[in-house]
Design an enzyme around this catalytic site. Structure first.
Site, PDB file in Angstrom:
ATOM      1  N   LYS A 106      11.139  19.598 -30.369  1.00 56.87           N
ATOM      2  CA  LYS A 106      12.133  19.621 -31.448  1.00 56.87           C
ATOM      3  C   LYS A 106      13.438  18.987 -31.004  1.00 56.87           C
ATOM      4  O   LYS A 106      14.046  18.223 -31.744  1.00 56.87           O
ATOM      5  CB  LYS A 106      12.366  21.056 -31.916  1.00 56.87           C
ATOM      6  CG  LYS A 106      11.345  21.453 -32.951  1.00 56.87           C
ATOM      7  CD  LYS A 106      11.359  22.934 -33.224  1.00 56.87           C
ATOM      8  CE  LYS A 106       9.946  23.375 -33.556  1.00 56.87           C
ATOM      9  NZ  LYS A 106       9.584  24.639 -32.925  1.00 56.87           N
ATOM     10  N   LYS A 155      20.122  24.428 -19.588  1.00 61.52           N
ATOM     11  CA  LYS A 155      20.820  24.754 -20.841  1.00 61.52           C
ATOM     12  C   LYS A 155      22.334  24.552 -20.697  1.00 61.52           C
ATOM     13  O   LYS A 155      22.991  24.094 -21.629  1.00 61.52           O
ATOM     14  CB  LYS A 155      20.519  26.202 -21.257  1.00 61.52           C
ATOM     15  CG  LYS A 155      19.153  26.377 -21.901  1.00 61.52           C
ATOM     16  CD  LYS A 155      19.168  25.791 -23.295  1.00 61.52           C
ATOM     17  CE  LYS A 155      17.976  26.066 -24.139  1.00 61.52           C
ATOM     18  NZ  LYS A 155      16.728  25.522 -23.948  1.00 61.52           N
ATOM     19  N   LYS A 190       7.668  13.759 -23.954  1.00 62.76           N
ATOM     20  CA  LYS A 190       7.234  15.037 -24.526  1.00 62.76           C
ATOM     21  C   LYS A 190       7.548  15.116 -26.011  1.00 62.76           C
ATOM     22  O   LYS A 190       8.610  14.678 -26.445  1.00 62.76           O
ATOM     23  CB  LYS A 190       7.983  16.149 -23.775  1.00 62.76           C
ATOM     24  CG  LYS A 190       7.505  17.528 -24.123  1.00 62.76           C
ATOM     25  CD  LYS A 190       8.369  18.599 -23.506  1.00 62.76           C
ATOM     26  CE  LYS A 190       8.145  19.887 -24.275  1.00 62.76           C
ATOM     27  NZ  LYS A 190       9.066  20.930 -23.999  1.00 62.76           N
TER      28      LYS A 190
HETATM   29  P1  AMP Z   1       8.856  26.052 -27.827  1.00 61.99           P
HETATM   30  O1  AMP Z   1       8.734  25.384 -29.158  1.00 61.99           O
HETATM   31  O2  AMP Z   1       9.614  25.237 -26.820  1.00 61.99           O
HETATM   32  O3  AMP Z   1       9.321  27.487 -27.936  1.00 61.99           O
HETATM   33  O4  AMP Z   1       7.376  26.126 -27.216  1.00 61.99           O
HETATM   34  C1  AMP Z   1       6.421  27.034 -27.686  1.00 61.99           C
HETATM   35  C2  AMP Z   1       5.114  26.796 -26.973  1.00 61.99           C
HETATM   36  O5  AMP Z   1       4.608  25.477 -27.254  1.00 61.99           O
HETATM   37  C3  AMP Z   1       5.191  26.906 -25.436  1.00 61.99           C
HETATM   38  O6  AMP Z   1       4.009  27.549 -24.960  1.00 61.99           O
HETATM   39  C4  AMP Z   1       5.229  25.465 -24.972  1.00 61.99           C
HETATM   40  O7  AMP Z   1       4.688  25.299 -23.663  1.00 61.99           O
HETATM   41  C5  AMP Z   1       4.366  24.771 -26.032  1.00 61.99           C
HETATM   42  N1  AMP Z   1       4.796  23.369 -26.205  1.00 61.99           N
HETATM   43  C6  AMP Z   1       5.952  22.930 -26.775  1.00 61.99           C
HETATM   44  N2  AMP Z   1       6.002  21.567 -26.757  1.00 61.99           N
HETATM   45  C7  AMP Z   1       4.862  21.136 -26.131  1.00 61.99           C
HETATM   46  C8  AMP Z   1       4.321  19.848 -25.799  1.00 61.99           C
HETATM   47  N3  AMP Z   1       4.944  18.702 -26.124  1.00 61.99           N
HETATM   48  N4  AMP Z   1       3.120  19.804 -25.170  1.00 61.99           N
HETATM   49  C9  AMP Z   1       2.454  20.943 -24.854  1.00 61.99           C
HETATM   50  N5  AMP Z   1       2.897  22.183 -25.137  1.00 61.99           N
HETATM   51  C10 AMP Z   1       4.092  22.295 -25.768  1.00 61.99           C
END
Ligand code: AMP
Length: 331
Positions: free
Chosen positions: A198, A112, A195
């Site tokens: 967002k 970060k 990946k």
């Molecule tokens: P975040 O949006 O980063 O807070 O992620 C929320 C949840 O979604 C977490 O459990 C992440 O591991 C999962 N996640 C986010 N992006 C991915 C991705 N591209 N593939 C698999 N899991 C994801």
């Protein structure tokens, strides 16, 4: 004792296929078997996206998406992090036993700092302590996490152990990572990046309209096509197949895999099929979402019920923590 599970998703906009396959779908499969607390991490979202005009609509939208995708407020405690102020007190108390050195060494913190050098706030540094408070307030034994969260969970275990040792109690269990069957899934972006996320700006959202979604899939980066039988797939093509493996049937996957291996694949056909298969999953969720998002009364009711259940559990833990740490009435 029935095992207690805690997990949350940060409220930084709508949910995408990565959130769905990496987290939400797994939550849904857990709710019949475990005592689950699923929350929307709105405090956590402030460490990187403090926008007062977006906070409320984002939280509302994610709650509607949780419900549209199948989380059941009767079975699980579904709540908004900031509706449970007890977590802030536990966070404060745990902070007294969290050391700056170990927080500075956290991989996510270092990342970060690199990504937002203009906003290295204390919330970023203490993120793992708030996450520990999220988990420990319910004395959770299991936390469904992706690879990226394993270090934070290890820190939660450390804080639980440290607290128990310092005060000579067995108050907090050390929660284990709950890994879903097989390897953790990583949903790739279709823009050639590894990946879907967002910050990568390459998301297919659960509530994308049909046309928008199809356009995103049809624009997926590909190459000129295979030139040799059974050749290894380059990353961009592997990404398409990875997504197809998750959303399509194995027959469909095998069909296109075979065409690729025979150098007969037409990416346009594969993308059309992929878009149709994604829509099979997302369209019903999106339809339910459209109804739920309009019903603020229902959403408020769900949030209130979730907060009540979560606060009850959190307050009980906090009472014990306060007692142990010496917050008592005068004798
Ligand atoms: P975040 O949006 O980063 O807070 O992620 C929320 C949840 O979604 C977490 O459990 C992440 O591991 C999962 N996640 C986010 N992006 C991915 C991705 N591209 N593939 C698999 N899991 C994801």
């Amino acid at each position: 004792m029935k095992e207690i599970v805690v997990s949350g998703i940060r409220s930084t906009g709508n949910l995408h296929l990565g959130n769905y396959y990496g987290a939400l779908r797994n939550f849904i499969s857990m709710q019949d078997e475990y005592n689950c607390y699923f929350f929307i991490a709105d405090y956590h979202s402030l460490t990187t996206h403090p926008d007062p005009t977006q906070l409320n609509p984002n939280v509302k939208s994610i709650l509607a998406e949780y419900l549209a995708a199948g989380l059941d407020p009767e079975k699980s405690s579904i709540y908004i992090q900031s509706d449970v102020p007890e977590v802030c007190e536990l966070f404060t108390l745990l902070n007294m036993h969290a050391y700056v050195g170990e927080l500075e060494r956290t991989v996510s913190f270092k990342e970060k700092i690199r990504k937002q050098p203009e906003n290295v706030n204390a919330g970023l540094l203490t993120y793992p302590v708030l996450m520990a408070a999220d988990i420990l307030q319910h004395k959770a034994n299991l936390v469904p996490v992706g690879k990226d969260q394993l270090q934070h969970l290890e820190m939660t275990r450390k804080y639980a152990r440290r607290f128990n040792t310092i005060y000579g109690v067995e108050l907090f269990p050390e929660p284990d990572a709950y890994k879903f069957k097989g390897e953790p899934i990583k949903i790739p972006g279709l823009d050639g990046s590894g990946k879907m996320g967002k910050s990568e700006g390459n998301c297919i959202y659960l509530n994308d309209e049909d046309k928008v979604l199809s356009k995103k899939v049809m624009r997926a980066v590909t190459d000129q096509g295979p030139t040799e039988m059974n050749q290894q797939k380059p990353d961009v093509i592997e990404n398409l197949f990875t997504l197809m493996k998750v959303v399509s049937t194995s027959d469909t996957y095998n069909h296109f895999d075979e065409l690729y291996n025979k150098c007969e694949i037409r990416y346009g056909d594969m993308k059309k099929q992929l878009a149709a298969d994604i829509l099979k999953v997302t369209a019903p969720i999106r339809d339910r979402y459209q109804d739920i998002i309009k019903d603020s009364d229902y959403l408020n009711k769900v949030a209130k019920l979730g907060a009540e259940k979560a606060r009850e559990s959190s307050a009980k833990t906090l009472k014990e923590v306060r007692e142990v740490m010496g917050f008592r009435s005068f004798k």
